[in-house]
Design a protein around this motif. Structure first.
Motif, short mmCIF file in Angstrom:
data_model
loop_
_atom_site.label_atom_id
_atom_site.label_comp_id
_atom_site.label_asym_id
_atom_site.label_seq_id
_atom_site.Cartn_x
_atom_site.Cartn_y
_atom_site.Cartn_z
N LEU A 158 -55.73 115.33 -71.07
CA LEU A 158 -57.15 115.18 -70.81
C LEU A 158 -57.63 113.82 -71.29
CD1 LEU A 158 -58.54 118.66 -71.98
CD2 LEU A 158 -57.70 118.00 -69.72
N TRP A 159 -58.49 113.19 -70.49
CA TRP A 159 -59.14 111.93 -70.85
C TRP A 159 -60.64 112.17 -70.87
CZ3 TRP A 159 -56.16 107.68 -71.99
CH2 TRP A 159 -54.83 107.72 -71.57
N ALA A 160 -61.32 111.56 -71.82
CA ALA A 160 -62.77 111.73 -71.91
C ALA A 160 -63.43 110.44 -72.39
CB ALA A 160 -63.12 112.86 -72.87
N VAL A 161 -64.62 110.18 -71.86
CA VAL A 161 -65.49 109.13 -72.39
C VAL A 161 -66.63 109.83 -73.10
CG1 VAL A 161 -67.06 107.24 -71.85
CG2 VAL A 161 -64.89 107.45 -70.61
N ALA A 162 -66.76 109.58 -74.39
CA ALA A 162 -67.82 110.20 -75.20
C ALA A 162 -68.24 109.21 -76.27
CB ALA A 162 -67.35 111.50 -75.83
N GLY A 163 -69.54 109.15 -76.53
CA GLY A 163 -70.01 108.19 -77.51
C GLY A 163 -69.68 106.77 -77.12
N ASN A 164 -69.56 106.53 -75.80
CA ASN A 164 -69.23 105.21 -75.23
C ASN A 164 -67.85 104.71 -75.64
OD1 ASN A 164 -72.59 104.78 -75.87
ND2 ASN A 164 -71.82 104.72 -73.79
N GLY A 217 -67.21 101.07 -76.99
CA GLY A 217 -68.54 100.72 -77.47
C GLY A 217 -69.56 100.68 -76.37
N GLY A 218 -69.09 100.58 -75.11
CA GLY A 218 -70.01 100.55 -73.98
C GLY A 218 -69.52 101.36 -72.80
N LEU A 219 -68.45 102.16 -72.98
CA LEU A 219 -67.86 102.88 -71.86
C LEU A 219 -68.77 104.01 -71.38
CD1 LEU A 219 -64.07 103.19 -72.74
CD2 LEU A 219 -65.17 101.66 -71.11
N MET A 220 -68.78 104.19 -70.04
CA MET A 220 -69.58 105.26 -69.44
C MET A 220 -68.85 105.98 -68.31
SD MET A 220 -73.25 103.29 -69.38
CE MET A 220 -74.27 104.76 -69.40
N VAL A 221 -67.86 105.33 -67.67
CA VAL A 221 -67.18 105.93 -66.53
C VAL A 221 -65.68 105.70 -66.64
CG1 VAL A 221 -69.13 105.78 -64.94
CG2 VAL A 221 -67.58 103.83 -65.15
N LEU A 222 -64.91 106.57 -65.95
CA LEU A 222 -63.46 106.52 -66.01
C LEU A 222 -62.90 106.98 -64.68
CD1 LEU A 222 -60.76 106.39 -67.74
CD2 LEU A 222 -61.17 108.82 -68.22
N ALA A 223 -61.84 106.32 -64.20
CA ALA A 223 -61.14 106.75 -62.99
C ALA A 223 -59.65 106.55 -63.19
CB ALA A 223 -61.62 105.97 -61.76
N LEU A 236 -55.40 103.38 -64.82
CA LEU A 236 -56.69 103.86 -65.30
C LEU A 236 -57.67 102.70 -65.35
CD1 LEU A 236 -54.42 105.60 -67.23
CD2 LEU A 236 -56.56 106.75 -67.77
N LEU A 237 -58.90 102.97 -64.96
CA LEU A 237 -59.98 102.01 -65.05
C LEU A 237 -61.12 102.66 -65.81
CD1 LEU A 237 -59.97 100.58 -61.41
CD2 LEU A 237 -59.22 99.38 -63.48
N ALA A 238 -61.69 101.93 -66.76
CA ALA A 238 -62.82 102.44 -67.54
C ALA A 238 -63.86 101.34 -67.61
CB ALA A 238 -62.36 102.84 -68.94
N GLY A 239 -65.13 101.73 -67.45
CA GLY A 239 -66.17 100.70 -67.44
C GLY A 239 -67.49 101.22 -67.97
N GLY A 240 -68.43 100.29 -68.09
CA GLY A 240 -69.76 100.61 -68.59
C GLY A 240 -70.54 99.34 -68.87
N THR A 241 -71.25 99.32 -69.98
CA THR A 241 -72.08 98.16 -70.31
C THR A 241 -71.28 97.00 -70.89
OG1 THR A 241 -72.54 99.04 -72.52
CG2 THR A 241 -74.07 99.64 -70.76
N TYR A 246 -84.08 101.22 -72.63
CA TYR A 246 -83.23 102.02 -73.50
C TYR A 246 -81.79 101.91 -73.00
CZ TYR A 246 -83.45 105.73 -69.95
OH TYR A 246 -83.36 106.46 -68.80
N ASP A 247 -80.85 102.40 -73.79
CA ASP A 247 -79.43 102.14 -73.53
C ASP A 247 -78.98 102.59 -72.14
OD1 ASP A 247 -79.08 100.92 -75.90
OD2 ASP A 247 -78.08 102.59 -76.91
N GLY A 248 -79.55 103.69 -71.64
CA GLY A 248 -79.12 104.20 -70.36
C GLY A 248 -79.45 103.30 -69.19
N GLU A 249 -80.28 102.29 -69.40
CA GLU A 249 -80.69 101.42 -68.31
C GLU A 249 -80.13 100.00 -68.42
OE1 GLU A 249 -82.20 102.42 -65.63
OE2 GLU A 249 -82.23 104.44 -66.41
N LYS A 250 -79.13 99.80 -69.25
CA LYS A 250 -78.51 98.49 -69.34
C LYS A 250 -77.72 98.18 -68.07
CE LYS A 250 -77.77 98.28 -74.34
NZ LYS A 250 -76.75 98.20 -75.41
N LEU A 251 -77.54 96.89 -67.80
CA LEU A 251 -76.60 96.45 -66.76
C LEU A 251 -75.25 97.08 -67.06
CD1 LEU A 251 -75.97 94.36 -64.40
CD2 LEU A 251 -75.25 92.84 -66.24
#
Length: 199
Positions: free
Chosen positions: A29-35, A56-62, A68-73, A106-111
Motif C-alpha cells: 500500500l502507498w499513501a500520501v498523508a500529511g503531505n 512536505g508538499g505532496l498531494m497526489v500519487l500515481a 511512481l509519480l508523486a506531486g503537489g505544491t 490557505y494551503d489547499g489553494e497553493k499552486l
C-alpha cells in the motif's frame, strides 16, 4: 484490519492511496498523508515514511508498474525503481513557498500538481494537471501537461482551454480512457464553467 497512519501523519487527511500487487499474491500500500509519502509492505502492520524530495508538499500519487509519480505544491517527483529511490523531475515551474496571489489564502489553494494519470496502454505517456488559483487571469503555469518519457520531462498543452472564460488555471483532475488512450478527460472547478472537458 485497520492500518493506522495518524501517528505518522499527525492526524491529517489521507490525500491519495494506491494498491500494488507484489509477487506471491501479496500487496503493498502507498499513501500520501500529511503531505508526505508512506508505504505499508506486504504482511507489515506499520507504515513507513518514504524519503522523497517532494515530501512536505505532496498531494497526489500515481503508479504504473515500477514507475511512481508523486506531486503537489513542491512539484513532481519520480521513481522508476518501485519507490526505492526518487528524483525531482522536469516540470519547470517556480513553486512558491507561500500561497501568495491566490484567491483563497490557505494551503489547499497553493499552486500545485493536482492530478496525475498514466496511459493504461503505455506507461511512457503520462498526463498531469497544474492548478493555479490566480483566478483573475489565465495562468501561464496552470493547465494540462504531457510526458512521453514516463515523467522525465513535461510539455504544457497550450492549445487546451483557449476558449473564452475557460481559465485553465482551475483544471484539477485528469483521466485517460482505458479503451482509447487518445481520449483524455479533464475536470475543472472554477464556478462559472465547472465541469468535465475532453482534451
Amino acid at each position: 484490519m485497520t492500518y493506522d497512519l495518524s501517528k505518522l501523519s499527525s492526524g491529517t487527511s489521507v490525500l491519495a492511496l494506491n494498491v500494488e500487487a507484489v509477487s506471491g499474491g501479496g500487496r503493498r500500500l502507498w499513501a500520501v498523508a500529511g503531505n508526505r509519502l508512506y508505504k505499508l509492505d506486504n504482511s507489515a502492520t506499520r507504515w513507513k515514511s518514504v524519503t522523497n524530495p517532494c515530501n512536505g508538499g505532496l498531494m497526489v500519487l500515481a503508479r504504473a508498474g515500477q514507475k511512481l509519480l508523486a506531486g503537489g505544491t513542491t512539484g513532481i517527483c519520480r521513481s522508476t525503481y518501485g519507490g526505492v529511490s526518487w528524483t525531482r523531475n522536469g516540470l519547470s515551474i517556480a513553486w512558491p513557498s507561500s500561497p501568495a496571489g491566490t484567491w483563497w489564502n490557505y494551503d489547499g489553494e497553493k499552486l500545485r500538481v493536482s492530478d496525475i494519470s498514466f496511459d493504461p496502454s503505455n506507461s511512457a505517456r503520462v498526463w498531469l494537471t497544474v492548478y493555479d488559483a490566480s483566478w483573475q487571469t489565465a495562468s501561464a503555469k496552470g493547465g494540462v501537461y504531457r510526458s512521453t518519457d514516463g515523467g522525465l520531462s513535461w510539455r504544457q498543452i497550450t492549445g487546451f482551454g483557449t476558449a473564452q472564460n475557460f481559465q485553465r488555471n482551475f483544471v484539477r483532475t485528469i483521466a485517460v480512457s482505458p479503451t482509447n488512450p487518445n481520449t483524455i478527460v479533464a475536470g475543472r472547478s472554477e464556478a462559472l464553467v465547472a465541469g468535465g472537458y475532453r482534451v
